[in-house]
Design a protein around this motif. Structure first.
Motif, PDB file in Angstrom:
ATOM      1  N   ALA A 468       0.822  -1.213   0.000  1.00  0.00           N
ATOM      2  CA  ALA A 468       0.000   0.000   0.000  1.00  0.00           C
ATOM      3  C   ALA A 468       0.855   1.262   0.000  1.00  0.00           C
ATOM      4  O   ALA A 468       0.475   2.279  -0.596  1.00  0.00           O
ATOM      5  CB  ALA A 468      -0.929  -0.007   1.211  1.00  0.00           C
ATOM      6  N   ASN A 469       2.017   1.218   0.671  1.00  0.00           N
ATOM      7  CA  ASN A 469       2.876   2.405   0.704  1.00  0.00           C
ATOM      8  C   ASN A 469       3.363   2.767  -0.697  1.00  0.00           C
ATOM      9  O   ASN A 469       3.417   3.945  -1.068  1.00  0.00           O
ATOM     10  CB  ASN A 469       4.070   2.163   1.628  1.00  0.00           C
ATOM     11  N   THR A 470       3.723   1.748  -1.469  1.00  0.00           N
ATOM     12  CA  THR A 470       4.155   2.011  -2.847  1.00  0.00           C
ATOM     13  C   THR A 470       3.016   2.600  -3.661  1.00  0.00           C
ATOM     14  O   THR A 470       3.209   3.550  -4.438  1.00  0.00           O
ATOM     15  CB  THR A 470       4.650   0.707  -3.501  1.00  0.00           C
ATOM     16  N   LEU A 471       1.822   2.033  -3.511  1.00  0.00           N
ATOM     17  CA  LEU A 471       0.662   2.564  -4.225  1.00  0.00           C
ATOM     18  C   LEU A 471       0.391   4.011  -3.821  1.00  0.00           C
ATOM     19  O   LEU A 471       0.046   4.846  -4.669  1.00  0.00           O
ATOM     20  CB  LEU A 471      -0.555   1.688  -3.940  1.00  0.00           C
ATOM     21  N   GLU A 472       0.561   4.307  -2.553  1.00  0.00           N
ATOM     22  CA  GLU A 472       0.378   5.689  -2.088  1.00  0.00           C
ATOM     23  C   GLU A 472       1.393   6.620  -2.723  1.00  0.00           C
ATOM     24  O   GLU A 472       1.054   7.733  -3.145  1.00  0.00           O
ATOM     25  CB  GLU A 472       0.501   5.748  -0.569  1.00  0.00           C
ATOM     26  N   ASN A 473       2.651   6.185  -2.834  1.00  0.00           N
ATOM     27  CA  ASN A 473       3.677   7.030  -3.435  1.00  0.00           C
ATOM     28  C   ASN A 473       3.375   7.343  -4.894  1.00  0.00           C
ATOM     29  O   ASN A 473       3.752   8.401  -5.406  1.00  0.00           O
ATOM     30  CB  ASN A 473       5.046   6.349  -3.323  1.00  0.00           C
ATOM     31  N   VAL A 474       2.699   6.418  -5.558  1.00  0.00           N
ATOM     32  CA  VAL A 474       2.358   6.623  -6.967  1.00  0.00           C
ATOM     33  C   VAL A 474       1.162   7.558  -7.108  1.00  0.00           C
ATOM     34  O   VAL A 474       1.151   8.452  -7.961  1.00  0.00           O
ATOM     35  CB  VAL A 474       2.070   5.269  -7.658  1.00  0.00           C
ATOM     36  N   LEU A 475       0.152   7.391  -6.274  1.00  0.00           N
ATOM     37  CA  LEU A 475      -1.115   8.107  -6.447  1.00  0.00           C
ATOM     38  C   LEU A 475      -1.210   9.396  -5.636  1.00  0.00           C
ATOM     39  O   LEU A 475      -1.940  10.316  -6.023  1.00  0.00           O
ATOM     40  CB  LEU A 475      -2.275   7.186  -6.068  1.00  0.00           C
ATOM     41  N   ALA A 476      -0.521   9.466  -4.512  1.00  0.00           N
ATOM     42  CA  ALA A 476      -0.674  10.611  -3.618  1.00  0.00           C
ATOM     43  C   ALA A 476      -0.309  11.944  -4.257  1.00  0.00           C
ATOM     44  O   ALA A 476      -0.996  12.948  -4.013  1.00  0.00           O
ATOM     45  CB  ALA A 476       0.132  10.390  -2.342  1.00  0.00           C
ATOM     46  N   PRO A 477       0.769  12.040  -5.073  1.00  0.00           N
ATOM     47  CA  PRO A 477       1.077  13.354  -5.657  1.00  0.00           C
ATOM     48  C   PRO A 477      -0.077  13.954  -6.436  1.00  0.00           C
ATOM     49  O   PRO A 477      -0.273  15.176  -6.411  1.00  0.00           O
ATOM     50  CB  PRO A 477       2.276  13.037  -6.573  1.00  0.00           C
ATOM     51  N   TYR A 478      -0.851  13.125  -7.126  1.00  0.00           N
ATOM     52  CA  TYR A 478      -1.995  13.691  -7.839  1.00  0.00           C
ATOM     53  C   TYR A 478      -3.137  13.980  -6.880  1.00  0.00           C
ATOM     54  O   TYR A 478      -3.817  15.014  -7.007  1.00  0.00           O
ATOM     55  CB  TYR A 478      -2.482  12.738  -8.933  1.00  0.00           C
ATOM     56  N   ALA A 479      -3.379  13.122  -5.898  1.00  0.00           N
ATOM     57  CA  ALA A 479      -4.471  13.344  -4.951  1.00  0.00           C
ATOM     58  C   ALA A 479      -4.275  14.641  -4.186  1.00  0.00           C
ATOM     59  O   ALA A 479      -5.249  15.331  -3.855  1.00  0.00           O
ATOM     60  CB  ALA A 479      -4.580  12.168  -3.990  1.00  0.00           C
ATOM     61  N   HIS A 480      -3.046  14.984  -3.926  1.00  0.00           N
ATOM     62  CA  HIS A 480      -2.774  16.174  -3.128  1.00  0.00           C
ATOM     63  C   HIS A 480      -2.769  17.454  -3.950  1.00  0.00           C
ATOM     64  O   HIS A 480      -2.401  18.518  -3.424  1.00  0.00           O
ATOM     65  CB  HIS A 480      -1.449  16.005  -2.394  1.00  0.00           C
ATOM     66  N   THR A 481      -3.160  17.376  -5.232  1.00  0.00           N
ATOM     67  CA  THR A 481      -3.415  18.614  -5.970  1.00  0.00           C
ATOM     68  C   THR A 481      -4.706  19.279  -5.479  1.00  0.00           C
ATOM     69  O   THR A 481      -4.944  20.444  -5.792  1.00  0.00           O
ATOM     70  CB  THR A 481      -3.525  18.332  -7.478  1.00  0.00           C
ATOM     71  N   LEU A 482      -5.528  18.522  -4.751  1.00  0.00           N
ATOM     72  CA  LEU A 482      -6.699  19.103  -4.094  1.00  0.00           C
ATOM     73  C   LEU A 482      -6.291  19.689  -2.742  1.00  0.00           C
ATOM     74  O   LEU A 482      -5.418  19.126  -2.061  1.00  0.00           O
ATOM     75  CB  LEU A 482      -7.774  18.039  -3.877  1.00  0.00           C
ATOM     76  N   PRO A 483      -6.890  20.770  -2.335  1.00  0.00           N
ATOM     77  CA  PRO A 483      -6.561  21.327  -1.018  1.00  0.00           C
ATOM     78  C   PRO A 483      -7.119  20.452   0.094  1.00  0.00           C
ATOM     79  O   PRO A 483      -8.211  19.888  -0.021  1.00  0.00           O
ATOM     80  CB  PRO A 483      -7.238  22.700  -1.043  1.00  0.00           C
ATOM     81  N   GLY A 484      -6.373  20.323   1.189  1.00  0.00           N
ATOM     82  CA  GLY A 484      -6.820  19.526   2.319  1.00  0.00           C
ATOM     83  C   GLY A 484      -5.678  18.799   2.992  1.00  0.00           C
ATOM     84  O   GLY A 484      -4.514  18.897   2.580  1.00  0.00           O
ATOM     85  N   ASP A 485      -6.037  18.071   4.063  1.00  0.00           N
ATOM     86  CA  ASP A 485      -5.023  17.341   4.819  1.00  0.00           C
ATOM     87  C   ASP A 485      -4.460  16.204   3.990  1.00  0.00           C
ATOM     88  O   ASP A 485      -5.123  15.629   3.117  1.00  0.00           O
ATOM     89  CB  ASP A 485      -5.621  16.799   6.121  1.00  0.00           C
ATOM     90  N   ARG A 486      -3.241  15.814   4.311  1.00  0.00           N
ATOM     91  CA  ARG A 486      -2.575  14.739   3.602  1.00  0.00           C
ATOM     92  C   ARG A 486      -3.265  13.411   3.921  1.00  0.00           C
ATOM     93  O   ARG A 486      -3.644  13.150   5.055  1.00  0.00           O
ATOM     94  CB  ARG A 486      -1.098  14.685   3.985  1.00  0.00           C
ATOM     95  N   ALA A 487      -3.420  12.588   2.899  1.00  0.00           N
ATOM     96  CA  ALA A 487      -4.085  11.297   3.048  1.00  0.00           C
ATOM     97  C   ALA A 487      -3.063  10.176   2.907  1.00  0.00           C
ATOM     98  O   ALA A 487      -1.968  10.360   2.372  1.00  0.00           O
ATOM     99  CB  ALA A 487      -5.176  11.156   1.998  1.00  0.00           C
TER     100      ALA A 487
END
Length: 961
Positions: A468-487
């Motif tokens: 899951a950590n690897t998947l997060e590293n791949v997807l999180a940069p795009y998810a965090h283009t939205l304003p809000g707390d880090r997921a």
């Protein structure tokens, strides 16, 4: 990137030939998406490092349609799904289809082309190009769903899918155009998203309308309420199509578009209303309907609808946590749902049925398939250690800590997830369990080429969940283009409320599974009174009724009725447009510049009136010819010899066509209408003439800018290297129009022939040497061999022969052809050109036919007209594309200067080669007309006049041994 997309184009075009190798062709073609997959993997460091891949490729700058490419984290992940699963499904196809299956070449070609279109869709950075790829996937999916075109269910499902998704696509196109215009004319997707907050604040109502239209397109593509009904019906497609299009690729297009636009527009109220309402409603409706199906494929189909609703809610919700969870669920869904569809395909292949009531004990006999389906089902239910569990835990974690809408949302998601558990258990139990009271199902074991993709994708779903950590590293940069707390994504986030909700979901889902087993039959027969599918069928039925009424009203088969409708519309439209727009400037009227012009106009008008009053058809045609030649003379008197020449040639060919067709028509026109109708038609004709004259007069005074035609003189010589402005316009300035008109010309020729060559469209070339004629008959028909002026004149009845016409034709035929070639080569600087030259050559062929009959036509040019028209189109296309290979632009003209012996210096414009294509196509078209309306009608007349008992074929190819 264009090279990668070109591989798919080449693969799609080559697939029919590759599939001649049999099912092995699927393995060869799988190398194309897998090569693209490898290319994306090799660029992983650049993409994941934050740099991404960007490439600006101009195409149609006038409308801002460019093939720009931008690959970031989101595009990269979708690209891997499209290419990776596409390659595995093609490998699966190598054993799924029977060696004797029909249409595999077409299927493979469309499948590869669809993969390329989908890859282009998720990697383009231009909204208009995105729409182009979007509609390509629609067309290709239509062909794949309707692969079994002999099945009415397949045809109906394919038609339903293309109607729904195309309607949504048109709405999306409207939204894209609005967004492009209000954003300053930019159609770059990345710029549009970055300007989203500003556009929302400055264009309230307009931006809301545009966004809702785009969402309609996305919802229709991803089969959300109210468009959800097309996807279950599309299960009529072969199962590999369902595994790819309806699990990993096509339905993800709407998800991708919403995820792409969310950072710019998710905060818009209308966005949230549409996304959340449609998504949650689809989640519940799809899940409920999946629990009551007996067809395993329909269980997965309605389950796919339900899961797509959940994914849409998450990616469009507007927070980083839900976007990250939605993207993770998108990846998980592609893995487990494609695995499950492939498993159904293996079950169907092994047992011959997908009805869970007829399956028992299959799991023990197809253990790899059962294990793969079990692992994929676990991920779909959201069991721990799977990719589905990681995504759903992240979604619940992002929603349960809030109040209001978030609380309502997670409760509905939990209920829908319980439905997911129930229909997943129903699927695995129905397909693989041993059921009491059901006989053991006979199974033939599938090939490892079918089981390997299933096991690979199923295990990959577990691997992704455990990492899951690897998947997060791949997807999180795009998810965090939205304003809000880090997921975050986690394999196990601890004992907290989301985990307890997950346990409750699994428990409730198990209870629902037990209940659905007991009441499955009653649930299956029950349906709501009003359904989207029923509404669709009602709309289509009413449209057919209205269209039938409108067709009966307007398409009466009466030419006078058609002309009356057209004239009435124009007569009404012209005053209304003048009243609405007003008249600013009125040009001064000048009736003529010289008395000869007035005289010719008067004769032309009188001839037209006499043609309308003629009772005999031949007389009317002669007067029409006078009018046509009069128009040509007016062109000449106004200093347009090129137009005059073309008008004369066209008028001559038109007269020939009329006269040829007249042989099958009565000598006189039908009875004239009653006096009242004649007066109405006369009034319409007068009003039409007044309206058209008024339009021309007022249009002449309405011009406010300098006519662009004033630039043609200099442009024609500076860029087209010719002095004949008309010809240079046709082959250079507006050569695109000419290329399109050539296509229309060829299509018309094919249509004319198809109406007459009913039994064999290819037809035959009637040649004199193919005839078997008794010597006595030949001697009777010919006075002496030395008096034969034309090859086939011996076949003519002496009573109908004209020696003067034969001698004249013999003398001038070749001269006319030489003059036509002169027109072709001189037309760039003098009156003429490929079109005029081709018409003149066609007139020469008409003369040869009139003098010697249909066999003389075959002797004059023993070629099939279709070959000539096709060759002309090919030559013109090559001439259009050749400048690109030399570093120029399409249809660009260059000047070639060289010295020839005797002739001396020669200056040649390369547009001549394009004009040669026009010449050959026009000659082929004229030959097709004469061959169809002349030679073929001759054959029909001969057959009608000859007694049935005496009809004996004279052609060598038709003589029976």
């Amino acid at each position: 990137m264009l090279f990668v997309l070109a591989l798919f184009v080449l693969g799609g075009l080559s697939a029919p030939r590759i599939m001649r190798a049999g099912r092995l062709g699927f393995l060869i073609l799988s190398a194309i998406p897998l090569t693209a997959f490898t290319w994306l993997i090799l660029h992983a460091p650049q993409v994941l490092g934050g740099g991404g891949l960007e490439e600006q490729i101009p195409w149609v700058d006038q409308v801002n349609l460019n093939l720009d490419v931008r690959i970031d984290h989101l595009s990269w992940v979708l690209g891997l799904i499209v290419t990776g699963i596409g390659g595995l499904v093609l490998i699966y196809c190598a054993r799924y289809f029977s060696p004797r299956a029909q249409g595999l070449g077409r299927f493979a070609g469309v499948f590869v082309a669809f993969s390329g279109a989908m890859l282009g869709l998720v990697t383009t950075d231009n909204t208009l190009a995105l729409y182009m790829y979007w509609e390509l996937t629609t067309v290709f999916s239509y062909l794949l769903i309707g692969h079994n075109f002999t099945s009415s269910a397949s045809r109906r499902a394919a038609g339903q899918a293309i109607i729904v998704t195309t309607a949504g696509g048109l709405a999306m196109l409207t939204g894209i155009i609005i967004l492009g215009q209000i954003s300053g004319g930019s159609y770059r997707l990345s710029e549009l998203v970055s300007q989203g907050p500003y556009l929302v604040s400055t264009h309230g109502v307009l931006i809301s309308t545009a966004v809702v239209l785009v969402l309609i397109g996305a919802l229709s593509k991803s089969a959300l309420i109210p468009f959800h009904f097309w996807l279950p019906a599309a299960m009529a497609a072969p199962t590999p199509v369902s595994a790819y299009l309806h699990a990993a690729a096509m339905v993800k297009a709407g998800v991708y578009l919403i995820a792409r636009l969310a950072p710019g527009f998710a905060h818009l109220p209308q966005w949230r209303y549409v996304v959340i309402t449609a998504g949650l409603g689809t989640l519940i409706v799809g899940g409920f309907r999946a629990m009551k199906q007996f067809d395993l494929k329909l269980v997965l189909a309605f389950g796919t609808v339900s899961q797509l609703g959940l994914i849409i809610v998450l990616v469009g919700y507007g927070t980083p946590a839900t976007l990250l969870a939605g993207l993770a669920l998108l990846v998980a869904h592609a893995l487990f749902k494609s695995t499950l569809f492939l498993s159904v395909g293996s079950l169907d292949w092994s047992t011959g049925t997908r009805d869970l009531r007829e399956l028992s004990g299959v799991g023990k006999q197809c253990l790899p398939v059962a294990i793969g389906a079990g692992l994929a089902g676990a991920s779909m239910m959201g069991l721990p250690l799977t990719a589905g569990f990681v995504a759903k835990e992240a979604a619940l974690e992002g929603l349960v800590d809030s109040n209001g809408l978030d609380t309502f949302t997670w409760i509905v998601i939990a209920l829908g997830s319980a439905f997911t558990v129930a229909y997943t258990l129903r699927f695995w139990w129905g397909g693989f369990a041993t059921k009491p009271g059901v006989g053991r199902t006979d199974v033939k074991h599938p090939s490892w080429l079918m089981t390997s993709p299933i096991m690979f994708l199923a295990i990959l779903g577990i691997v992704v969940g455990l990492n899951a950590n690897t998947l997060e590293n791949v997807l999180a940069p795009y998810a965090h283009t939205l304003p809000g707390d880090r997921a975050h994504l986690a394999v196990f986030a601890g004992f907290h409320l989301p985990l307890f909700i997950t346990c409750a979901i699994i428990g409730v889902g198990g209870v629902l599974f037990v209940l659905t087993r007991r009441f499955a039959t009653k649930m299956h027969t029950y349906d709501v009174p009003l359904s989207a599918d029923g509404v669709y069928r009602w709309i289509i039925s009413e449209l057919e009724t209205v269209s039938g009424w409108a067709t009966a009203l307007t398409q009466r088969g009466s030419l006078p009725a058609y002309m009356s409708m057209i004239m009435t519309f124009i007569i009404v439209a012209v005053p209304l447009s003048l009243w609405w727009g007003g008249v600013e400037t009125i040009a001064r009227v000048r009736l003529w510049d010289s008395l000869p012009q007035a005289g010719v106009a008067l004769v032309t008008a009188i001839a037209a009136v006499l043609a309308a009053r003629s009772r005999r058809r031949l007389k009317a045609i002669m007067f029409i010819g006078v009018s046509g030649y009069g128009v040509a003379l007016i062109y000449e008197l106004y200093g347009a010899p090129d137009l005059a020449l073309t008008q004369v040639l066209v008028e001559t060919m038109t007269l020939v066509v009329f006269i040829l067709v007249m042989r099958r028509l009565p000598v006189y026109f039908s009875a004239r209408p009653v006096i009242a109708v004649r007066h109405i038609r006369l009034g319409l004709a007068i009003l039409m003439g007044v309206a058209m004259s008024a339009m021309a007069w007022l249009a002449a005074g309405a011009r406010s800018l300098t006519p662009i035609s004033e630039l043609f003189h200099d442009e024609a010589y500076a860029y087209g290297y010719g002095k004949n402005i008309v010809n240079v316009t046709l082959v250079d300035i507006r050569a695109w129009d000419t290329l399109g008109e050539m296509s229309v010309l060829v299509a018309c020729g094919i249509g004319i022939s198809s109406l007459l060559f009913i039994n064999a469209r290819s037809g035959r070339v009637d040649r004199f040497r193919n005839l078997i004629i008794p010597d006595a008959d030949l001697a009777h028909r010919s006075r002496a061999d030395n008096h034969v002026w034309l090859a086939a004149s011996r076949l003519q009845d002496p009573a109908h022969r004209s020696v003067i016409v034969e001698v004249g034709t013999r003398l001038i035929f070749h001269t006319i052809f030489i003059v036509s070639v002169f027109y072709l080569f001189s037309g760039h600087n003098l009156p003429g050109g490929g079109f005029a030259g081709g018409l003149l050559a066609g007139i020469a062929l008409v003369l040869r036919y009139i003098a010697g009959g249909r066999y003389e036509l075959g002797a004059a040019i023993p070629l099939h007209p279709g070959h000539l028209m096709g060759s002309g189109m090919i030559i013109a296309a090559i001439a259009a594309l050749a400048p690109i290979a030399l570093g120029g632009t399409i249809l660009q003209t260059a000047s070639l200067e060289f010295v020839m012996p005797i002739f001396g210096p020669v200056k040649l414009a390369t547009a001549l080669f394009f004009d040669i294509g026009v010449y050959i196509a026009v000659v082929g078209f004229c030959l097709d007309i004469v061959r169809s309306l002349g030679a073929e009608i001759d054959r029909h007349i001969e057959q009608d006049e000859e007694p049935e008992s005496n009809r004996v074929s004279h052609l060598v190819g038709e003589v029976n041994p």
